[in-house]
Scaffold this active site. Sequence first.
Site, PDB file in Angstrom:
ATOM      1  N   CYS A 272       0.457  -1.081  -0.053  1.00 51.44           N
ATOM      2  CA  CYS A 272       0.280   0.049   0.256  1.00 51.44           C
ATOM      3  C   CYS A 272       0.863   1.048  -0.258  1.00 51.44           C
ATOM      4  O   CYS A 272       0.108   1.851  -1.088  1.00 51.44           O
ATOM      5  CB  CYS A 272      -1.139  -0.234   1.439  1.00 51.44           C
ATOM      6  SG  CYS A 272      -0.725  -0.757   2.862  1.00 51.44           S
TER       7      CYS A 272
ATOM      8  N   HIS B  88      -2.571   6.127   4.572  1.00 53.38           N
ATOM      9  CA  HIS B  88      -1.366   6.453   4.728  1.00 53.38           C
ATOM     10  C   HIS B  88      -1.028   8.147   4.580  1.00 53.38           C
ATOM     11  O   HIS B  88      -1.573   8.018   3.522  1.00 53.38           O
ATOM     12  CB  HIS B  88      -0.842   5.525   3.598  1.00 53.38           C
ATOM     13  CG  HIS B  88      -0.609   4.133   4.732  1.00 53.38           C
ATOM     14  ND1 HIS B  88      -1.485   3.385   5.799  1.00 53.38           N
ATOM     15  CD2 HIS B  88      -0.257   2.919   3.887  1.00 53.38           C
ATOM     16  CE1 HIS B  88      -1.654   2.547   6.236  1.00 53.38           C
ATOM     17  NE2 HIS B  88      -0.870   2.148   4.400  1.00 53.38           N
TER      18      HIS B  88
END
Length: 354
Positions: free
Chosen positions: A132, A258
């Site tokens: 990711c 994130h």
Amino acid sequence: MSKQYNVAILGATGAVGRRMIEQLAMECDKIPVKGIKLLASKRSVGKVLEFNGQPVTVEEAKPESFDGVDIVLSSAGGSVSAKLLPEAVKRGAVCIDNTSHFRMEPDVPLVVPEVNPEALKNHHGIIANPNCSTIQMVMALEPIRRKFGLKQIIVSTYQAAGGAGQSAINELLKESQDYIDGKPMEPDAKILPTKGDRRHYPLAFNLLPQIDVLEDSGYSHEEWKMIHETKKIMLGDMNAQDIKVTATCVRVPIPISHGESVYFTVEDSTATNEQIQQAVADFPGNVLQDDIKHQVYPQPLYATGHRSTFVGRIRPDYENKGAFNMWVVADDLLKGAAWNTVENAEKMVEMDLL
Ligand code: A2P
């Protein structure tokens, strides 16, 4: 009539798997689905989930589950992928795997569809979805690399709990409530920093500079992944030296999306800040949120639930010509996982590779 596909989602009950179901349902015009199988562990047998408004009963994932399946989207952990995906390939399926298990195998393409779709052509049944934090970083950097060349990347990540699965989100929320209620948190931490390691620490009101296992090199495995996956995606070789990459990965106490502080040096040192901003803004899948006069910059809270990669705070390093800083945010469970996986499947349909 266009081709239709039988699709299996492996790990369908997990944080990523549930989102794969939703993302796939939204793309049925591009990936016509004939049949869907939702697979998980024995624990989930009989659970009923929804695909496209229809109830679907979860089945236990076994080798035979893949009989007649054309496409497998998987996110059930590396060991499950290692065991079951070769079985699915044997039965004629193409698998797009969100775990790290196959990523570095030379005959497994590691693909972000906006960045290196051509790599899909070299598949032998398994395509890997990158990590990711790597995905959102290469989304922001690839348009810059194409226009100005890249020499070096130094990244520090601010990673949400969701990257470690639904149980990590649950752990964070419980610890947060315990902290507010004045209860001790530590005895309950079982998942983070990483499942299976010797020690666990609470993430609530804390920062954990360990994502995945710590290696003898001094780097965490997540940091290793960011370095070598970036090279494999951008340069086709996990050990290429043309771009130097280093990373520090930190888990922060937020559930989803994130953030990354990315420092990079370009080959063409005449590149201006405005040109870099324009290149990022023009790249499909990116949204430039960069207006400091009006305090506009990407934030995890607002990125969550969106497919885009949000980029802002682009600014030159005034002490080093040709070097810049930027801030990148994306939903780690969507662009960082479920959406990138479905998007890869969609790209394969479009390129007639299935
Ligand atoms: P289950 O819910 O039955 O445990 P997450 O990443 O959110 O932790 O989710 C992991 C996913 O992987 C879940 O769907 C989980 O199913 C699935 N899973 C875990 N172990 C296995 C296994 N041995 N076989 C198939 N699926 C598994």
